[in-house]
Design a protein around this motif. Structure first.
Motif, PDB file in Angstrom:
ATOM      1  N   UNK A   1     -67.017 -74.895 -43.714  1.00 28.10           N
ATOM      2  CA  UNK A   1     -67.514 -75.993 -43.446  1.00 28.10           C
ATOM      3  C   UNK A   1     -67.560 -75.761 -41.477  1.00 28.10           C
ATOM      4  N   UNK A   2     -69.109 -76.559 -41.037  1.00 26.48           N
ATOM      5  CA  UNK A   2     -69.083 -76.591 -40.020  1.00 26.48           C
ATOM      6  C   UNK A   2     -67.910 -77.325 -39.353  1.00 26.48           C
ATOM      7  N   UNK A   3     -67.873 -78.046 -38.115  1.00 27.99           N
ATOM      8  CA  UNK A   3     -66.943 -78.586 -37.321  1.00 27.99           C
ATOM      9  C   UNK A   3     -67.251 -78.667 -36.188  1.00 27.99           C
ATOM     10  N   UNK A   4     -67.879 -79.541 -35.577  1.00 28.05           N
ATOM     11  CA  UNK A   4     -67.947 -80.093 -34.035  1.00 28.05           C
ATOM     12  C   UNK A   4     -66.959 -81.075 -33.907  1.00 28.05           C
ATOM     13  N   UNK A   5     -66.708 -81.355 -32.591  1.00 30.47           N
ATOM     14  CA  UNK A   5     -65.936 -82.520 -32.333  1.00 30.47           C
ATOM     15  C   UNK A   5     -65.329 -82.344 -30.618  1.00 30.47           C
ATOM     16  N   UNK A   6     -65.658 -83.811 -30.151  1.00 34.49           N
ATOM     17  CA  UNK A   6     -65.263 -83.793 -28.505  1.00 34.49           C
ATOM     18  C   UNK A   6     -63.658 -84.291 -28.224  1.00 34.49           C
ATOM     19  N   UNK A   7     -62.975 -83.921 -27.206  1.00 33.59           N
ATOM     20  CA  UNK A   7     -62.385 -83.980 -26.513  1.00 33.59           C
ATOM     21  C   UNK A   7     -62.523 -84.754 -25.233  1.00 33.59           C
ATOM     22  N   UNK A   8     -61.872 -85.689 -24.409  1.00 35.81           N
ATOM     23  CA  UNK A   8     -61.785 -86.457 -23.496  1.00 35.81           C
ATOM     24  C   UNK A   8     -60.930 -86.477 -22.584  1.00 35.81           C
ATOM     25  N   UNK A   9     -60.673 -85.880 -21.609  1.00 37.56           N
ATOM     26  CA  UNK A   9     -58.972 -85.159 -20.891  1.00 37.56           C
ATOM     27  C   UNK A   9     -58.722 -86.421 -19.423  1.00 37.56           C
ATOM     28  N   UNK A  10     -57.873 -86.572 -19.346  1.00 37.36           N
ATOM     29  CA  UNK A  10     -57.345 -87.725 -18.380  1.00 37.36           C
ATOM     30  C   UNK A  10     -56.188 -86.615 -17.694  1.00 37.36           C
TER      31      UNK A  10
END
Length: 118
Positions: free
Chosen positions: A13-22
């Protein structure tokens, strides 16, 4: 030392996700001038199953606040790639590169679950 983060992917399946960095002080980490790369392997010394990078378009940097600080990373796994992953636990790490400096900022396990419909 890399931060540990584990996640799950459904095979085929297709997967797209986001990560935010600090940064360690809580401020937004600007990745704008870095090459970002992620390798996925079945084991620590195994062959590379997948290579995601800002160069091949599978990792895309952007800003969470529409400014010049690029602290958000879009990670994309197309179904053609996840279909080839073995079911089970895979390993990955995420590195940032600038000039001659390489820093591992993220590592973890990916649980790849089986698809039933083919």
């Amino acid at each position: 030392m890399a931060i540990k983060y584990n996640f799950t992917l459904d095979k085929g399946t297709d997967h797209t996700f986001f990560m935010e960095f600090q940064s360690m002080d809580g401020s937004r980490m600007n990745l704008r001038s870095f090459l970002v790369q992620m390798h996925i392997k079945q084991g620590a010394y195994g062959n590379i199953l997948d290579n995601l990078s800002t160069e091949n378009g599978r990792l895309i940097l952007s800003s969470t606040e529409n400014d010049i600080v690029f602290d958000r990373l879009q990670v994309s796994f197309p179904s053609e790639v996840t279909e080839k992953f073995p079911v089970g636990t895979l390993l990955y790490d995420l590195e940032i590169k600038a000039s001659k400096s390489i820093t591992r900022i993220l590592e973890g396990k990916i649980k790849c679950t089986s698809n039933i419909t083919v």
